[in-house]
Design a protein around this motif. Structure first.
Motif, PDB file in Angstrom:
ATOM      1  N   LEU A   1       4.931 -10.810   8.449  1.00 27.21           N
ATOM      2  CA  LEU A   1       3.489 -11.064   7.931  1.00 27.21           C
ATOM      3  C   LEU A   1       3.057 -12.047   9.223  1.00 27.21           C
TER       4      LEU A   1
ATOM      5  N   MET B   1       6.121  -3.709   8.098  1.00 20.02           N
ATOM      6  CA  MET B   1       4.963  -3.479   8.746  1.00 20.02           C
ATOM      7  C   MET B   1       4.305  -2.053   8.360  1.00 20.02           C
ATOM      8  N   GLU B   2       5.359  -0.896   8.446  1.00 24.14           N
ATOM      9  CA  GLU B   2       4.968   0.154   8.087  1.00 24.14           C
ATOM     10  C   GLU B   2       4.436   0.581   6.880  1.00 24.14           C
TER      11      GLU B   2
ATOM     12  N   ASN C   1       0.889  -0.564   6.181  1.00 27.63           N
ATOM     13  CA  ASN C   1      -0.239   0.380   6.659  1.00 27.63           C
ATOM     14  C   ASN C   1      -0.536   1.266   5.627  1.00 27.63           C
TER      15      ASN C   1
ATOM     16  N   ARG D   1      -3.358  -0.499   0.292  1.00 27.03           N
ATOM     17  CA  ARG D   1      -5.035  -0.583   0.376  1.00 27.03           C
ATOM     18  C   ARG D   1      -5.453  -0.607  -1.046  1.00 27.03           C
TER      19      ARG D   1
ATOM     20  N   PHE E   1      -4.863  -3.444  -2.991  1.00 27.11           N
ATOM     21  CA  PHE E   1      -5.756  -4.456  -2.550  1.00 27.11           C
ATOM     22  C   PHE E   1      -7.299  -4.263  -3.143  1.00 27.11           C
TER      23      PHE E   1
ATOM     24  N   LEU F   1      -5.807  -7.212  -6.337  1.00 24.79           N
ATOM     25  CA  LEU F   1      -4.652  -7.933  -6.556  1.00 24.79           C
ATOM     26  C   LEU F   1      -4.510  -8.879  -5.526  1.00 24.79           C
TER      27      LEU F   1
ATOM     28  N   GLU G   1      -3.015 -11.315  -2.516  1.00 24.58           N
ATOM     29  CA  GLU G   1      -2.103 -10.831  -1.380  1.00 24.58           C
ATOM     30  C   GLU G   1      -0.912 -11.092  -1.749  1.00 24.58           C
TER      31      GLU G   1
ATOM     32  N   ILE H   1       1.938  -7.918  -1.433  1.00 27.82           N
ATOM     33  CA  ILE H   1       3.071  -7.904  -0.475  1.00 27.82           C
ATOM     34  C   ILE H   1       4.638  -7.924  -1.220  1.00 27.82           C
TER      35      ILE H   1
END
Lengths: 391, 467
Positions: free
Chosen positions: B270, B358-359, B362, B367, B370, B374, B376, B380
């Motif tokens: 993060l 991190m992957e 992406n 996406r 989001f 929703l 953050e 996550i």
């Protein structure tokens, strides 16, 4: 100028990208210069004199020992006895230098920058620590002496010494200089890793390439064998072998590669070949009647080198760690070969001598740290990942 | 899924056989094994006895060379009279091991000691059988041999041996001795019940005697891992005595590694590129660069002695401590080793967690989440983190295997008498039975660990289906 930029190859691009990642690039420079330094170590860290002038003759003991087998005897240089004992064979150059200075007959000795070598013949040089009354270089019990530490007590000679002005990192449990052992040990570790890397890449590319290229039953059968082979506790096996083969660096490296080193890279190459062989250029090459060998090593291999190269620094870290642990356990290179693991083991048995623990630990840590940085940078340069997040 | 597990289990058999055979083969062809050591020991014993009182010289021959008979006996004792593959099969337990050979006179019984039984603190008794070989001649003049045995019985203890030994009329031939115990040999009539014996007839000698041989299947498949003559114990006992040590260290460090690495990895992902990420990277890379045992030596030199004990698994007076004292003592002893155990996998786990998260951040589904509006946190922790745990979960099985098999490097550094150190010391002492036994257990643990890995993979990630 524009032409040049247009024709910049992908390799050039990658090298430029690697150079732009500063910490990896500088790590590489530091590591290479350290290795070059360690290759030159015999002329910097050595107990043999570079040049001796004795009675109008000039001697080059250090170069003689490296390039020819011509021996210089102690008596040729006027060193007939050391500390009251007759001296035969090789001269003791550090004492010879003192002797010449004392005699003051115009003879001189040029020592290397750091006049201790890792195989140092164990001899007490405690008499260098103080000036004795009658000037014979030996302290006799009845005579007055002024010692360097000023406590008026003749320290008993002991092998292990903490770092001092002569031995920058102290001496080990046999009176050998730790700093020069570390430098020589560095050379041996890196050499071991490079030999391992080279051998395992040859084996890995051939076997992995064959499995990936032919696929099918060859692949299935080969993978089973590799799986079995890979599950063998290799360090254990290496230790069994090391109990009756007394290996040098190259033999140990080949043994290590043969037992385990080739497996990781074989997996990588196999995966790459499997992916590449379904591509059009391979079909084109096959349809043109190219031989399997040509297709595999002329066409597929250059296209699958990326992960192979990225893998290398991490493989090297593995090889160095393995060598250190083997030496630590006493199953690695033969003593008196200078090695980090052996120093570590000495530190374990003599916990009060912190320099025997900290110096090899720092060397291992720093070396692997540098290689990790290089590895990260290479990975970044060859396979850049752009992480984007929405928020 | 079920089929897949069965197939994997079946595949474990050739893997196990392959590994153990390879190590077995190397041990057997390696020079200076237990046999050579025994020969050398006998030779030196001869040399000393020759120089002193020349006793039993007719038995052994001259001092420099052992007589062929003795060598042959030794060879049989170490099983060297058979080819390697047979020795391996014996070790596995699919081929009978010949462990006793006896020359018997026909019609006369002999004793066989089966076991020593501890009756009470002072007396040990021998459990023995009597074996009798009878010959029968049928009308075609064919001789057949019956080998029968009595039921096993205990010997009686003797109150005073020294009295008997000074008695001139005492007939030693009639008694057997073992550690101040004796029993009068029974005559055939005294033994009422006879059974068929498990001794086999090997060959019939010319002088009214037969050579008997006793074979038994005794190997891995029968659950027998071997017997260590140096330690005087069964290998399985030796391993069982140390198993809890490895389990303790294995699970504690595994749990701690996951507890630390997962939050750290999430945090690093993060805050990618921020100061926290860079600083923690330095710690992670340092951990990666320093081998665990080497860190152990450093920690010992600084904290050992005063703050933490220098070696050992528990204090010698552990059993006398109170419960709280026991817990304190255990933590006291285990703290440094566990730190070293953790250092090894700490770096890789953290980086794995970070990269995998991190992957996932992406990915399209993040996406979408989001886009649905929703928060953050929810995206996550409920979407991305769950998916990025998959690669870590797959490692758990093999980590269990690696941790349980014990690290001889760390155990040697801290002087913890676990399974790793047992194997390592066996290697130094050339105690092949312990080496093979420990290897077999470790291989089984590793294989099961790998299997668990695959199963967790399928359980956690429903996209994966095994064909």
């Amino acid at each position: 100028m524009t032409n040049k930029i247009l024709s910049e190859s992908i390799l050039q691009k990658r090298i430029n990208r690697f150079k732009s990642i500063k910490r990896g690039y500088y790590s590489l420079i530091i590591l290479i210069s350290l290795y070059v330094l360690s290759i030159c170590a015999p002329i910097i860290f050595n107990s043999k004199a570079i040049m001796v002038k004795y009675n109008d003759d000039y001697y080059f003991p250090l170069f003689n020992s490296i390039f020819s087998n011509k021996n210089i005897e102690a008596k040729d240089l006027g060193q007939f006895e050391i500390k009251g004992k007759k001296k035969y064979g090789q001269p003791h150059y550090r004492l010879l230098k003192k002797q010449y200075q004392k005699e003051d007959k115009g003879n001189w000795v040029i020592m290397p920058l750091y006049p201790y070598d890792p195989y140092e013949e164990v001899i007490s040089e405690k008499d260098e620590q103080f000036t004795d009354g009658n000037g014979n270089g030996v302290w006799d019990p009845s005579e007055d002496f002024i010692d360097e530490n000023g406590n008026g007590i003749a320290d008993k000679y002991k092998y292990t010494n903490f770092p001092n002005s002569q031995h920058l990192l102290g001496t080990d449990n046999q009176g050998r200089d730790v700093l020069s052992r570390l430098i020589y040990g560095f050379n041996i570790s890196i050499t071991f890793a490079i030999v391992c890397c080279f051998l395992s890449y040859i084996i890995g590319i051939i076997i992995g390439g064959t499995l990936g290229y032919f696929g099918g039953k060859v692949d299935l059968f080969g993978l089973r064998i590799i799986e079995i082979y890979g599950s063998i506790p290799f360090l254990f096996m290496l230790m069994i072998l090391a109990t009756f083969i007394k290996p040098n660096v190259y033999i140990l490296a080949s043994m290590y590669v043969f037992l385990t080193g080739w497996i990781g890279i074989t997996w990588y190459v196999r995966g790459e070949f499997l992916r590449e062989k379904s591509k059009d250029y391979v079909s084109a090459a096959v349809s043109m009647g190219q031989s399997h060998w040509n297709v595999m090593f002329r066409h597929i291999l250059p296209n699958s080198l990326t992960p192979v190269i990225t893998f290398a620094p991490f493989a090297i870290i593995g090889y160095i760690s393995a060598l250190v642990s083997l030496d630590y356990l006493g199953f690695g290179l033969q003593p008196p070969t200078p090695s980090w693991g052996e120093l570590m083991a000495q530190g374990r048995t003599n916990l009060q001598y912190w320099h025997l623990i900290v110096s090899p630990l720092f060397s291992i840590g720093a070396t692997l740290f540098l290689i990790t940085f290089i590895g990260e940078a290479i990975r970044e340069a060859f396979d850049p990942k752009v992480h984007s997040r929405l928020r | 899924m079920f089929q897949y597990i069965i197939r994997r289990l079946l595949l474990m058999i050739p893997t196990f056989l392959g590994i153990t055979f390879m190590v077995f083969f190397i041990l057997q062809v390696a020079p200076d094994g237990p046999f050579e050591r025994a020969v050398a020991q006998l030779k030196s014993a001869n040399a000393t006895s020759e120089s002193g009182v020349s006793m039993s010289s007719d038995l052994i021959g001259n001092s420099s060379e052992l007589s062929p008979d003795i060598l042959e006996d030794l060879r049989m004792q170490y099983g060297l009279d058979k080819p390697i593959i047979i020795r391996y099969l014996i070790w596995l337990g699919v081929f009978p091991k010949e462990y006793k050979r006896e020359t018997a006179v026909i019609g006369k019984h002999f004793r066989e000691t089966i076991d020593f039984v501890q009756i009470n603190e002072n007396s040990k008794k021998q459990l023995q059988k009597y074996i009798l070989v009878e010959s029968e001649v049928d009308k075609n003049n064919n001789i057949s041999y019956n080998i029968i045995e009595s039921g096993a019985g205990l010997k009686y203890s003797l109150p005073d041996v020294s009295r008997l030994q000074t008695d001139e009329n005492f007939d030693f031939e009639k008694y057997i001795f073992f550690q101040s115990e004796y029993q009068e040999l029974p005559s055939n009539e005294l033994i009422s019940t006879w059974y068929f014996s498990d001794w086999d007839l090997e060959k019939v000698n010319s002088d009214n005697t037969v050579t008997l041989i006793k074979k038994e299947f005794n190997g891995i498949f029968q659950g027998f891992l071997g017997y260590s003559e140096k330690k005087g114990k069964n290998v399985s006992t030796l391993i069982a005595e140390r198993m809890h040590i490895s389990i303790f260290f294995g699970f504690t460090s595994l749990i701690l590694v996951y507890l630390i690495c997962i939050p750290l990895g999430i945090l690093k992902a993060l805050k990618h590129g921020k100061r926290f990420d860079v600083l923690s990277s330095i710690i992670v890379f340092t951990g990666y660069s320093i081998p665990g045992y080497a860190l152990g030596v450093l920690l010992l030199s600084y904290f050992g002695g005063d703050i933490f004990p220098l070696h050992g698994w528990r204090s010698p007076d552990f059993s006398e401590l109170s419960l709280w004292g026991k817990i304190k003592d255990q933590i006291h002893h285990a703290f440094l080793p566990i730190v070293c155990y953790m250092v090894g996998s700490f770096a890789t786990m953290t980086v794995l967690m970070k990269n995998s998260l991190m992957e996932n951040l992406n990915q399209d589904y993040v996406r979408t989440a989001f886009a649905k509006g929703l928060s953050e946190k929810r995206v996550i922790f409920f979407h991305a983190v769950r998916n990025s745990l998959i690669p870590l979960a797959t490692g758990i099985g093999s980590s269990i295997g690696i941790f349980l098999a014990g690290s001889y490097l760390i155990e040697k550094t801290f002087g913890i008498d676990g399974i790793g150190l047992l194997g390592f010391n066996a290697l130094i002492d050339k105690d092949y039975s312990i080496m093979m036994g420990a290897l077999a257990i470790q291989v089984i643990i590793l294989l099961i660990g790998n299997l668990i890995s695959d199963i967790t993979y399928a359980v956690i990630d429903p996209r994966i289906r095994f064909k």
